[in-house]
Design a protein around this motif. Structure first.
Motif, PDB file in Angstrom:
ATOM      1  N   VAL A 190      -0.093 -11.004  -6.476  1.00  7.40           N
ATOM      2  CA  VAL A 190      -0.634  -9.804  -5.836  1.00  7.40           C
ATOM      3  C   VAL A 190      -0.056  -9.628  -4.432  1.00  7.40           C
ATOM      4  N   ALA A 191       0.419  -8.426  -4.126  1.00  5.52           N
ATOM      5  CA  ALA A 191       1.028  -8.177  -2.810  1.00  5.52           C
ATOM      6  C   ALA A 191       0.685  -6.779  -2.308  1.00  5.52           C
ATOM      7  N   LEU A 192       0.917  -6.582  -1.024  1.00  6.36           N
ATOM      8  CA  LEU A 192       0.732  -5.286  -0.379  1.00  6.36           C
ATOM      9  C   LEU A 192       2.088  -4.613  -0.178  1.00  6.36           C
ATOM     10  N   SER A 193       2.080  -3.303  -0.041  1.00  6.03           N
ATOM     11  CA  SER A 193       3.317  -2.553   0.169  1.00  6.03           C
ATOM     12  C   SER A 193       3.568  -2.300   1.646  1.00  6.03           C
ATOM     13  N   GLY A 194       3.235  -3.265   2.456  1.00  3.09           N
ATOM     14  CA  GLY A 194       3.448  -3.129   3.890  1.00  3.09           C
ATOM     15  C   GLY A 194       2.688  -4.210   4.632  1.00  3.09           C
ATOM     16  N   ASP A 195       2.951  -4.325   5.908  1.00  7.37           N
ATOM     17  CA  ASP A 195       2.255  -5.266   6.779  1.00  7.37           C
ATOM     18  C   ASP A 195       0.996  -4.586   7.300  1.00  7.37           C
ATOM     19  N   PRO A 196      -0.188  -5.089   6.994  1.00  6.69           N
ATOM     20  CA  PRO A 196      -1.429  -4.420   7.405  1.00  6.69           C
ATOM     21  C   PRO A 196      -1.623  -4.339   8.911  1.00  6.69           C
ATOM     22  N   ARG A 197      -0.784  -5.013   9.661  1.00  3.62           N
ATOM     23  CA  ARG A 197      -0.852  -4.910  11.124  1.00  3.62           C
ATOM     24  C   ARG A 197      -0.065  -3.705  11.631  1.00  3.62           C
ATOM     25  N   ALA A 198       0.702  -3.057  10.740  1.00  2.00           N
ATOM     26  CA  ALA A 198       1.527  -1.922  11.172  1.00  2.00           C
ATOM     27  C   ALA A 198       1.586  -0.786  10.163  1.00  2.00           C
ATOM     28  N   SER A 199       1.379  -1.064   8.898  1.00  2.00           N
ATOM     29  CA  SER A 199       1.547  -0.070   7.840  1.00  2.00           C
ATOM     30  C   SER A 199       0.231   0.608   7.478  1.00  2.00           C
ATOM     31  N   ALA A 200       0.215   1.940   7.517  1.00  2.00           N
ATOM     32  CA  ALA A 200      -0.981   2.692   7.149  1.00  2.00           C
ATOM     33  C   ALA A 200      -1.332   2.459   5.683  1.00  2.00           C
ATOM     34  N   GLN A 201      -0.317   2.375   4.818  1.00  2.00           N
ATOM     35  CA  GLN A 201      -0.565   2.156   3.393  1.00  2.00           C
ATOM     36  C   GLN A 201      -1.265   0.815   3.160  1.00  2.00           C
ATOM     37  N   ALA A 202      -0.806  -0.230   3.852  1.00  2.00           N
ATOM     38  CA  ALA A 202      -1.426  -1.544   3.706  1.00  2.00           C
ATOM     39  C   ALA A 202      -2.831  -1.557   4.297  1.00  2.00           C
ATOM     40  N   GLY A 249       9.569  -9.178 -10.912  1.00  2.00           N
ATOM     41  CA  GLY A 249       8.433 -10.051 -11.194  1.00  2.00           C
ATOM     42  C   GLY A 249       8.033 -10.915 -10.014  1.00  2.00           C
ATOM     43  N   GLU A 250       8.638 -10.681  -8.846  1.00  2.00           N
ATOM     44  CA  GLU A 250       8.280 -11.447  -7.649  1.00  2.00           C
ATOM     45  C   GLU A 250       6.889 -11.060  -7.154  1.00  2.00           C
ATOM     46  N   THR A 251       6.560  -9.787  -7.277  1.00  2.00           N
ATOM     47  CA  THR A 251       5.230  -9.271  -6.921  1.00  2.00           C
ATOM     48  C   THR A 251       4.793  -8.321  -8.035  1.00  2.00           C
ATOM     49  N   PRO A 252       4.393  -8.857  -9.171  1.00  2.00           N
ATOM     50  CA  PRO A 252       4.121  -7.990 -10.328  1.00  2.00           C
ATOM     51  C   PRO A 252       2.878  -7.114 -10.218  1.00  2.00           C
ATOM     52  N   VAL A 253       2.009  -7.396  -9.251  1.00  2.00           N
ATOM     53  CA  VAL A 253       0.828  -6.553  -9.036  1.00  2.00           C
ATOM     54  C   VAL A 253       0.803  -6.167  -7.560  1.00  2.00           C
ATOM     55  N   ILE A 254       0.928  -4.881  -7.277  1.00  2.00           N
ATOM     56  CA  ILE A 254       0.886  -4.451  -5.878  1.00  2.00           C
ATOM     57  C   ILE A 254      -0.065  -3.272  -5.724  1.00  2.00           C
ATOM     58  N   THR A 255      -0.578  -3.122  -4.511  1.00  2.00           N
ATOM     59  CA  THR A 255      -1.414  -1.962  -4.211  1.00  2.00           C
ATOM     60  C   THR A 255      -0.567  -0.981  -3.420  1.00  2.00           C
ATOM     61  N   ARG A 256      -0.572   0.256  -3.856  1.00  2.00           N
ATOM     62  CA  ARG A 256       0.202   1.278  -3.156  1.00  2.00           C
ATOM     63  C   ARG A 256      -0.301   2.662  -3.533  1.00  2.00           C
ATOM     64  N   TRP A 257       0.170   3.657  -2.811  1.00  5.25           N
ATOM     65  CA  TRP A 257      -0.260   5.016  -3.119  1.00  5.25           C
ATOM     66  C   TRP A 257       0.146   5.384  -4.541  1.00  5.25           C
ATOM     67  N   ASP A 258      -0.706   6.129  -5.203  1.00  5.97           N
ATOM     68  CA  ASP A 258      -0.465   6.494  -6.595  1.00  5.97           C
ATOM     69  C   ASP A 258       0.877   7.182  -6.786  1.00  5.97           C
ATOM     70  N   TYR A 259       1.264   8.030  -5.851  1.00 10.09           N
ATOM     71  CA  TYR A 259       2.523   8.761  -6.022  1.00 10.09           C
ATOM     72  C   TYR A 259       3.733   7.835  -5.946  1.00 10.09           C
TER      73      TYR A 259
END
Length: 382
Positions: A190-202, A249-259
């Motif tokens: 499981v991973a994020l699509s950005g650094d939560p300290r800087a990325s609005a998406q994260a 397959g390095e990050t097979p589950v990520i959270t990101r905007w639907d689009y």
């Protein structure tokens, strides 16, 4: 009879004559709007096009081509107006964009962005720190009042909801909700699509996790605790995930905007198979905003870019990318959205639980997340 009385009598006779004839004095002619030229372009717009062409270049930042169909927008703008586009750091986060303006206040070179596309919560900061300049696009009146700065310093461009993007070839059971991500079967996945300290998406991912774990729009602490647990059980991968890391397959589950997730599904075309999941709980919507740098080296090109993005043409480009453009309701009302575009969008009922935080709530959440990530979660995402 005096001259004064004769003059008053003359005026009275004139008024009575008009009344008898059923006439009223003629009104002054109304001021007409500028007539479009043979090309369909108004004189004001042609002036902007000419000024932008004289500048020759537009500098953007943080616009991946697969994000909201920006690739087509960039290609279309260049083809339509003959300008070059200098693309800075496509994978940068919203915070990086703001810092790029600050770092290049006195620099008119190629590293100074003209325009930015950042998370909704950055709006007040941009104005308070005088980092952006006002400009109202010609379609200004069709943008909802709560989605724009009244003075034109920034305006919403599109919105989406946080979703799970899952590589089905690497994940046996596709998670359907936030709680599923804590299961042992998702160890190191499981991973994020950005650094939560800087990325609005994260940051919005943490916000959504909070809503799914007893938090609220005014309390994001449970979201930080959720990612702390995710990290402690070994399920969290502290890298900025993107299409390539999902595909490998390095990050097979990520959270990101639907689009973005839908764009990856289309781009990968089954190699691997991607499933986009709107979680059962914690469905949060996020609006992004456009603004022109107060120090833009190419201010006219920046204004022309805004005109392009906020025209029907530009709004449809975003919609084709799975985003809901900010003028969506206006375009639906005027019946200008092709059926083949809406046919490819997710079913509307999947978004029924989506909530839209206010700017104040987003700002409070952003501060809590940026201040608390290292202390609570302790994962250096990069």
């Amino acid at each position: 009879m005096s001259k004064s009385r004769l003059m008053h009598l003359s005026i009275l006779i004139t008024v009575l004559a008009l009344l008898v004839a059923g006439c009223t004095p003629a009104a002054a002619p109304a001021t007409k709007a500028p007539e479009p030229a043979a090309s369909g372009v108004t004189a004001d717009m042609q002036g902007l096009i000419d000024a932008a062409k004289a500048e020759g270049t537009l500098t953007t930042i943080a616009l991946p081509h697969d994000w909201c169909n920006y690739g087509e927008a960039i290609t279309g703008f260049k083809a339509k107006y003959g300008l070059q586009i200098n693309e800075l750091n496509p994978d940068a986060g919203s915070g990086d964009e703001v810092e790029a303006i600050k770092a290049n206040k006195d620099n008119k070179g190629p590293q100074a962005p003209d325009v930015i596309d950042v998370g909704y919560g950055f709006g007040p900061q941009l104005v308070e720190e005088k980092l952006v300049q006002p400009y109202k696009v010609s379609t200004w009146d069709t943008i909802a009042a709560d989605s724009k700065n009244a003075d034109g310093y920034w305006y919403g461009d599109y919105y989406g909801v946080l979703a799970f993007e899952v590589n089905k070839d690497a994940v046996k059971n596709v998670p359907q909700d936030w709680a599923d991500l804590l299961k042992p079967e998702y160890k190191g996945q499981v991973a994020l699509s950005g650094d939560p300290r800087a990325s609005a998406q994260a940051q919005m991912s943490v916000y959504a996790a909070a809503l799914a774990n007893g938090g609220s729009l005014d309390n994001v602490a449970p979201g930080l605790e959720f990612f702390k647990k995710l990290n402690e059980v070994g399920n969290f991968v502290p890298v900025i995930a993107k299409q390539a890391t999902v595909a490998k397959g390095e990050t097979p589950v990520i959270t990101r905007w639907d689009y973005n997730a839908l764009a990856d599904k289309t781009a990968l075309a089954g190699n691997p198979n991607i499933e986009v999941v709107i979680p059962k709980t914690g469905v949060i919507a996020g609006v992004y905003i456009q603004a022109i740098s107060a120090y833009a080296p190419h201010p006219n090109a920046a204004k022309l870019w805004m005109e392009y993005l906020y025209s029907d043409e530009g709004q449809l480009i975003w919609l084709k990318g799975g985003c809901h453009p900010i003028r969506y309701n206006d375009m639906v009302k005027r019946n200008v959205i092709p059926a083949e575009i809406t046919a490819n969008l997710p079913a509307a009922d999947l978004y029924a639980k989506a909530v839209f935080p206010t700017i104040d709530q987003i700002n409070a959440a952003k501060k809590a997340i940026t201040d608390g990530w290292d202390k609570v979660v302790g994962a250096d995402v990069k």
